[in-house]
Design an enzyme around this catalytic site. Structure first.
Site, short mmCIF file in Angstrom:
data_model
loop_
_atom_site.label_atom_id
_atom_site.label_comp_id
_atom_site.label_asym_id
_atom_site.label_seq_id
_atom_site.Cartn_x
_atom_site.Cartn_y
_atom_site.Cartn_z
N LEU A 19 31.58 43.65 50.45
CA LEU A 19 32.94 43.22 50.76
C LEU A 19 33.45 43.92 52.01
CD1 LEU A 19 35.10 41.35 49.67
CD2 LEU A 19 35.95 43.23 48.26
N ASP A 71 25.97 38.97 47.82
CA ASP A 71 26.78 39.47 48.93
C ASP A 71 26.80 38.48 50.09
OD1 ASP A 71 27.90 41.84 48.02
OD2 ASP A 71 26.11 43.02 48.49
N ALA A 240 42.33 46.61 45.91
CA ALA A 240 43.27 45.57 46.35
C ALA A 240 43.51 44.58 45.22
CB ALA A 240 42.71 44.83 47.57
N CYS A 381 25.93 20.81 38.40
CA CYS A 381 24.50 20.97 38.14
C CYS A 381 24.20 20.65 36.66
CB CYS A 381 24.03 22.35 38.56
SG CYS A 381 22.22 22.46 38.77
N GLY A 383 26.08 21.11 34.30
CA GLY A 383 27.31 20.51 33.78
C GLY A 383 27.34 19.00 33.97
N GLN A 385 24.60 17.16 34.14
CA GLN A 385 23.57 16.66 33.23
C GLN A 385 24.10 16.57 31.80
OE1 GLN A 385 20.24 19.30 33.85
NE2 GLN A 385 20.11 18.82 36.05
N ARG A 470 15.77 22.28 38.86
CA ARG A 470 14.45 21.69 38.63
C ARG A 470 14.54 20.32 37.95
NH1 ARG A 470 13.70 26.97 37.04
NH2 ARG A 470 12.41 28.20 38.46
N HIS A 515 25.81 22.31 44.15
CA HIS A 515 26.72 23.44 43.92
C HIS A 515 27.76 23.51 45.04
CE1 HIS A 515 24.65 25.47 40.54
NE2 HIS A 515 23.56 24.90 41.06
N GLU A 517 30.52 24.96 45.16
CA GLU A 517 31.18 26.27 45.28
C GLU A 517 30.55 27.13 46.37
OE1 GLU A 517 28.09 26.89 41.91
OE2 GLU A 517 29.31 25.27 42.75
#
Length: 543
Positions: A19, A71, A240, A381, A383, A385, A470, A515, A517
């Site tokens: 970070l 990271d 923070a 993904c 989810g 399926q 896969r 994905h 995200e």
């Protein structure tokens, strides 16, 4: 020639080196510099692809198909610079490459040793593909003093001599613990950590001190005196409220100024931090809030879904709302003790990716709940399926619908993908192959259906998203599923692989094989997450 910033950590792990590296890179960007961040991981795995999420957190996937450390997600989210295969290296990959060369006879009979062969390979990795960059930030995983990190420490020591001291800066992240019984911050751990690093030939120019309480000037001066740095180069790093406040906090403490000073660069102008000011304004002054239930398998460790959590936050930033994430174990919704009432307070339900059968029936039950109750649903993904299997069983009348991932089935609505087209040509996989590197990995294009919900969200007909899986939804079940209202609205360009499904008659019901995200950023939220949170906000006003 690029200037190099080497980031090491001491005292304990999990101090936030990644970070800090991402924040420093963002601050340098805000000053107009070009940056790239790299991660050196000392473990012997070739990559984290086969490591348990409970051991390592999520696996971050790049456009070019590398399975990397989480990271790199921070690096990309904070800078917007797409990460690549060349930005993450492990001891395992280095030794794999060296042993392959030795077996081929590339060393011409020489004795292969850590110095110079391993250190030379590490240095080559650091220097590769850095043309036209102002700064390259290199984060060394682990903690100074670890046996496995010693070759990396030695490599960056040598690299400073190779590129010239004027082109290298060492930043060391340490802990200044607070001893409650004594009511004092203790600087001795930092002193010992710097002494250990110095004994290995590296004198840090900047110290970043993680602490839970403000670091008094007297303690900063003491650390500077014993660690041989300027007092201004001792940078306090307090916790923070949001990770997106960290760049602003580090700038306020002078981190970017001190790093530039180490290179002989005077920071005469202020960086343009308006992007980060706007993000924090949206986070600190929301105009509403929503609750999203994430029904997953690895909810015991939030780092397993790090990018997912951040993408939900980004969706909140886009809509100026606070997003409360409730992590729900999928097994809570299975069998006689199922607790579907836990889903009732949710304004949106998300089923993320994962591997294995555990919790799958709970995920399917959660999909059914969202479909029947009209709650916004997002499947990613696995989810997606599970959404297809739920639709097959409960709407299309295919009672035995399942996936071959969980064993033999008469109705393989989801099956192992054995071949697909990539930029390198036709890719083939076998069921009995090695797990590592056998998935469909990286960015692949998809075509969106005309007048589809996702087409209006993306405002495009052609997209590219990152994959890691896969198994695929079996396109032969397309007709019965679509008759049940589950529309295949995104397909691979050849029309063979389903990429997106949706229910147009539902308030918001979308499943994606990829994905999304992984490409979301606080200053550029992914459109699917922005739209999902907007739908959840609408749902919250109906309750």
């Amino acid at each position: 020639m690029a200037r190099y910033i080497f980031i090491t950590g001491g005292v304990v792990s999990s101090l936030g080196k990644g970070l800090m590296a991402a924040s420093l890179a963002a601050l340098l960007q805000a000053r107009g510099y070009t940056v790239r961040i790299r991660k050196f991981d000392p473990y012997l795995n070739v990559d984290p692809g086969t490591m348990s999420p409970y051991q390592h957190g999520e696996v971050y996937v790049t456009d070019d198909g590398a399975e990397t450390d989480l990271d790199l997600g921070h690096y990309e989210r904070f800078t917007g610079v797409p990460s690549r295969q060349s930005d993450n290296i492990t001891s395992g990959r280095i030794y794999q490459q060296i042993i392959a060369k030795e077996r081929r006879g590339d060393f011409l009979g020489a004795t292969v040793q850590v110095i110079p062969h391993v250190t030379d390979a590490i240095k080559a990795f650091a220097l590769t593909d850095t043309d036209c960059l102002d700064f390259v930030l290199c984060e060394i995983g682990g903690t100074v003093g670890d046996i496995e990190s010693l070759p990396f420490i030695e490599a960056i020591r040598q690299l400073r001599n190779d590129i010239g001291a004027e082109n290298a800066c060492f930043v060391h992240v340490t802990l200044v613990p607070f001893i409650a019984a004594a009511g004092e911050l203790k600087t001795k751990p930092t002193q010992h950590s710097v002494r250990e690093l110095t004994s290995l030939g590296i004198q840090p120019q900047v110290l970043v001190c993680r602490c839970e309480h403000p670091l008094p000037e007297s303690e900063r001066a003491k650390i500077a005196l014993f660690c041989n740095v300027r007092t201004e180069a001792v940078i306090p790093a307090l916790d923070a409220k949001s990770i997106y406040a960290v760049p602003l906090q580090y700038h306020a403490e002078g981190l970017d100024r001190e790093v530039l000073r180490a290179f002989g660069i005077e920071a005469n102008t202020s960086p343009n931090l308006s992007r980060w000011d706007d993000i924090m304004d949206r986070l600190n002054n929301p105009e509403g809030e929503v609750t999203i239930g994430v029904v997953g398998k690895y909810v015991g460790l939030q780092d397993a879904y790090k990018s997912l959590h951040e993408a939900l936050v980004h969706g909140g930033i886009a809509n100026r709302v606070k997003v409360n994430v409730k992590w729900l174990d999928a097994e809570l919704f299975e069998g006689e003790g199922a607790e579907p009432q836990l889903l009732e307070p949710m304004h949106g339900i998300l089923v993320p990716g994962g591997f294995g059968e555990r919790g799958s029936e709970g995920k399917i039950s959660s999909v059914a709940f969202a479909r029947e109750r009209g709650v916004p649903f997002f499947g990613i993904c696995l989810g997606m399926q599970m959404a297809c299997i739920e639709g097959a069983r409960n709407v299309a009348g295919i009672a035995k619908a399942s996936t071959t991932e969980f064993g033999p089935t008469d109705e393989p609505v989801v099956g192992l993908i054995s071949e697909w087209m990539s930029a390198e040509g036709l890719q083939k996989r076998e069921a009995g192959g090695d797990l590592g590197g056998t998935m469909r990995l990286g960015a692949f294009p998809a075509k969106l259906g005309a007048n589809s919900v996702v087409g209006s969200i993306y405002e495009a007909t052609d997209i590219s998203e990152r994959h890691r899986h896969r198994y695929e939804v079996n396109v032969h079940y397309k007709d019965p599923l679509e008759k049940g209202g589950l529309v295949f609205s995104g397909m691979s360009p050849d029309g063979e692989l389903p990429e997106i499904v949706e229910r147009p008659d539902h308030p918001w019901f979308i499943g994606v094989q990829f994905h999304p995200e992984l490409k979301s950023k606080p200053f550029d939220p992914h459109p699917l997450f922005a739209s999902f949170i907007a739908a959840a906000l609408k749902q919250s006003r109906l309750v």
